[in-house]
Design an enzyme around this catalytic site. Structure first.
Site, PDB file in Angstrom:
ATOM      1  N   LYS A  34       0.852  -1.191   0.096  1.00 39.21           N
ATOM      2  CA  LYS A  34       0.069  -0.005   0.027  1.00 39.21           C
ATOM      3  C   LYS A  34       0.882   1.308  -0.024  1.00 39.21           C
ATOM      4  O   LYS A  34       1.781   1.476   0.888  1.00 39.21           O
ATOM      5  CB  LYS A  34      -1.014  -0.092   1.317  1.00 39.21           C
ATOM      6  CG  LYS A  34      -1.766   1.211   1.498  1.00 39.21           C
ATOM      7  CD  LYS A  34      -2.987   1.204   2.573  1.00 39.21           C
ATOM      8  CE  LYS A  34      -2.241   1.527   3.514  1.00 39.21           C
ATOM      9  NZ  LYS A  34      -2.159   3.069   3.893  1.00 39.21           N
ATOM     10  N   ASP A  61      -3.503   4.216  -1.937  1.00 41.80           N
ATOM     11  CA  ASP A  61      -4.612   4.610  -1.074  1.00 41.80           C
ATOM     12  C   ASP A  61      -4.518   6.226  -0.853  1.00 41.80           C
ATOM     13  O   ASP A  61      -3.792   6.860  -0.028  1.00 41.80           O
ATOM     14  CB  ASP A  61      -3.914   4.012   0.267  1.00 41.80           C
ATOM     15  CG  ASP A  61      -4.927   4.497   1.604  1.00 41.80           C
ATOM     16  OD1 ASP A  61      -6.042   4.906   1.515  1.00 41.80           O
ATOM     17  OD2 ASP A  61      -4.372   4.208   2.633  1.00 41.80           O
ATOM     18  N   LYS A  63      -7.552   7.995  -1.312  1.00 38.85           N
ATOM     19  CA  LYS A  63      -8.922   8.614  -0.799  1.00 38.85           C
ATOM     20  C   LYS A  63      -9.148   9.806  -1.523  1.00 38.85           C
ATOM     21  O   LYS A  63      -9.506  10.741  -0.800  1.00 38.85           O
ATOM     22  CB  LYS A  63      -8.641   8.723   0.849  1.00 38.85           C
ATOM     23  CG  LYS A  63      -8.043   7.698   1.450  1.00 38.85           C
ATOM     24  CD  LYS A  63      -8.249   7.780   3.115  1.00 38.85           C
ATOM     25  CE  LYS A  63      -7.666   6.690   4.167  1.00 38.85           C
ATOM     26  NZ  LYS A  63      -6.074   6.750   3.871  1.00 38.85           N
ATOM     27  N   ASP A  66     -13.554  14.626  -4.022  1.00 38.60           N
ATOM     28  CA  ASP A  66     -13.626  15.773  -4.865  1.00 38.60           C
ATOM     29  C   ASP A  66     -15.103  15.801  -5.703  1.00 38.60           C
ATOM     30  O   ASP A  66     -15.748  14.934  -5.504  1.00 38.60           O
ATOM     31  CB  ASP A  66     -12.595  16.313  -5.805  1.00 38.60           C
ATOM     32  CG  ASP A  66     -12.090  17.544  -5.780  1.00 38.60           C
ATOM     33  OD1 ASP A  66     -13.065  18.414  -6.146  1.00 38.60           O
ATOM     34  OD2 ASP A  66     -10.841  17.987  -5.577  1.00 38.60           O
ATOM     35  N   ILE A  67     -15.119  16.739  -6.805  1.00 36.53           N
ATOM     36  CA  ILE A  67     -16.405  16.935  -7.494  1.00 36.53           C
ATOM     37  C   ILE A  67     -16.141  15.491  -8.481  1.00 36.53           C
ATOM     38  O   ILE A  67     -15.080  14.995  -8.756  1.00 36.53           O
ATOM     39  CB  ILE A  67     -16.460  18.026  -8.278  1.00 36.53           C
ATOM     40  CG1 ILE A  67     -15.206  18.298  -9.416  1.00 36.53           C
ATOM     41  CG2 ILE A  67     -16.873  19.408  -7.349  1.00 36.53           C
ATOM     42  CD1 ILE A  67     -15.317  19.567 -10.401  1.00 36.53           C
ATOM     43  N   PRO A  68     -17.412  14.962  -8.772  1.00 35.26           N
ATOM     44  CA  PRO A  68     -17.281  13.615  -9.706  1.00 35.26           C
ATOM     45  C   PRO A  68     -16.408  13.647 -10.844  1.00 35.26           C
ATOM     46  O   PRO A  68     -15.420  12.607 -10.992  1.00 35.26           O
ATOM     47  CB  PRO A  68     -18.614  13.686 -10.028  1.00 35.26           C
ATOM     48  CG  PRO A  68     -19.548  14.224  -9.056  1.00 35.26           C
ATOM     49  CD  PRO A  68     -18.677  15.520  -8.663  1.00 35.26           C
ATOM     50  N   THR A 121     -10.452   4.452  10.283  1.00 31.34           N
ATOM     51  CA  THR A 121     -10.407   3.764  11.528  1.00 31.34           C
ATOM     52  C   THR A 121      -9.798   4.451  12.688  1.00 31.34           C
ATOM     53  O   THR A 121      -9.758   4.204  13.949  1.00 31.34           O
ATOM     54  CB  THR A 121      -9.274   2.560  11.498  1.00 31.34           C
ATOM     55  OG1 THR A 121      -8.286   3.066  10.733  1.00 31.34           O
ATOM     56  CG2 THR A 121     -10.117   1.578  10.584  1.00 31.34           C
ATOM     57  N   GLY A 211       0.973  -2.267   8.966  1.00 34.16           N
ATOM     58  CA  GLY A 211       2.312  -1.533   8.657  1.00 34.16           C
ATOM     59  C   GLY A 211       3.299  -1.975   9.585  1.00 34.16           C
ATOM     60  O   GLY A 211       3.908  -2.805   9.405  1.00 34.16           O
ATOM     61  N   ARG A 212       3.229  -1.100  10.555  1.00 29.63           N
ATOM     62  CA  ARG A 212       4.344  -1.095  11.801  1.00 29.63           C
ATOM     63  C   ARG A 212       4.919  -2.429  12.107  1.00 29.63           C
ATOM     64  O   ARG A 212       5.857  -2.829  12.420  1.00 29.63           O
ATOM     65  CB  ARG A 212       4.318  -0.157  12.679  1.00 29.63           C
ATOM     66  CG  ARG A 212       4.583   1.452  12.471  1.00 29.63           C
ATOM     67  CD  ARG A 212       4.290   2.440  13.427  1.00 29.63           C
ATOM     68  NE  ARG A 212       2.831   2.610  13.174  1.00 29.63           N
ATOM     69  CZ  ARG A 212       2.181   3.630  13.701  1.00 29.63           C
ATOM     70  NH1 ARG A 212       2.818   4.558  14.092  1.00 29.63           N
ATOM     71  NH2 ARG A 212       0.767   3.597  13.587  1.00 29.63           N
TER      72      ARG A 212
END
Length: 232
Positions: A34, A61, A63, A66-68, A121, A211-212
């Site tokens: 990722k 990743d 995310k 915004d506008i479509p 999360t 991750g860590r």
């Protein structure tokens, strides 16, 4: 060899060299990777292409929200980097998600999976109430997951706590991608809602983002193999 490894390793490094030192130890048959906002901003599309060239499935990743039209173009551009998966915020709405899905379908890599973020999360009930009043995180996640499915997306990012709930509403084909996964006995870090890999898979999670616990382990590959063994 696992053709579809369930562990997605979150690369969180501030230098390319440190990231590459880890990646050289890993095997695309054992994990996916990722790349998030920090590393993409630092190292750009060429870094993503380099990981794809090494044979890794990459979850970009970023995310998008915004506008479509803007999100659709961004998702198409991401798909054309050769990534396995990209994501948007479900709270961007039905039209935004539908246009993003259509744009990927028209790209050179139409198989790129598109999922949506429901509730981050890192957010607990108190923090969510500051944004949306009168709903619990579980209710908000369920509502946004239903909207995501309506838009024709491949699944959602959710916390492991909500996976069991979502599996009651959605078929196994609807992907649940879950961060905040920590092997038993490790630090929680900044995730408020966490679960072990075994518990998460039992509750119907499709892919585990870690991750860590792996990236900072003394032997990342051995730790990864231990996790894979625990969920096999």
């Amino acid at each position: 060899m696992n053709q579809d490894p369930k562990v997605i390793i979150a690369l969180d490094f501030d230098t390319k060299d440190a990231a590459m030192r880890l990646i050289e130890q890993l095997d695309p048959a054992e994990c996916k990777l990722k790349v998030g906002k920090e590393m993409f901003t630092l190292f750009g599309p060429e870094f993503v292409k380099a990981l794809v060239a090494k044979g890794f499935d990459v979850f970009l990743d970023l995310k998008f929200h915004d506008i479509p039209n803007t999100v659709a173009k961004a998702c198409k551009a991401a798909a054309e980097l050769g990534v396995w998966m990209v994501n948007v915020h479900a709270s961007g709405g039905l039209e935004m998600m539908q246009k993003a899905k259509q744009a990927i379908a028209q790209s050179v890599n139409p198989g790129t999976k598109l999922i949506a973020v429901t509730v981050l999360t890192s957010m607990n009930a108190e923090q969510l109430a500051q944004v949306v009043t009168g709903v619990s995180p579980a209710e908000q996640v369920t509502k946004l997951a239903a909207l995501t499915q309506q838009a024709g997306l491949d699944g959602v990012v959710c916390s492991a706590q909500e996976a069991k709930l979502l599996r009651k509403h959605f078929s196994p084909e609807f992907l649940l991608v879950t961060p905040g996964i920590r092997p038993a006995g490790t630090e929680q870090g900044d995730q408020k809602r966490v679960m072990t890999p075994e518990m998460a898979m039992q509750d119907g999670v499709s892919y585990l983002v870690m991750g860590r616990p792996i990236t900072q382990a003394d032997d990342p590959l051995a730790t990864l193999k231990q996790v894979n063994k625990s969920i096999a």
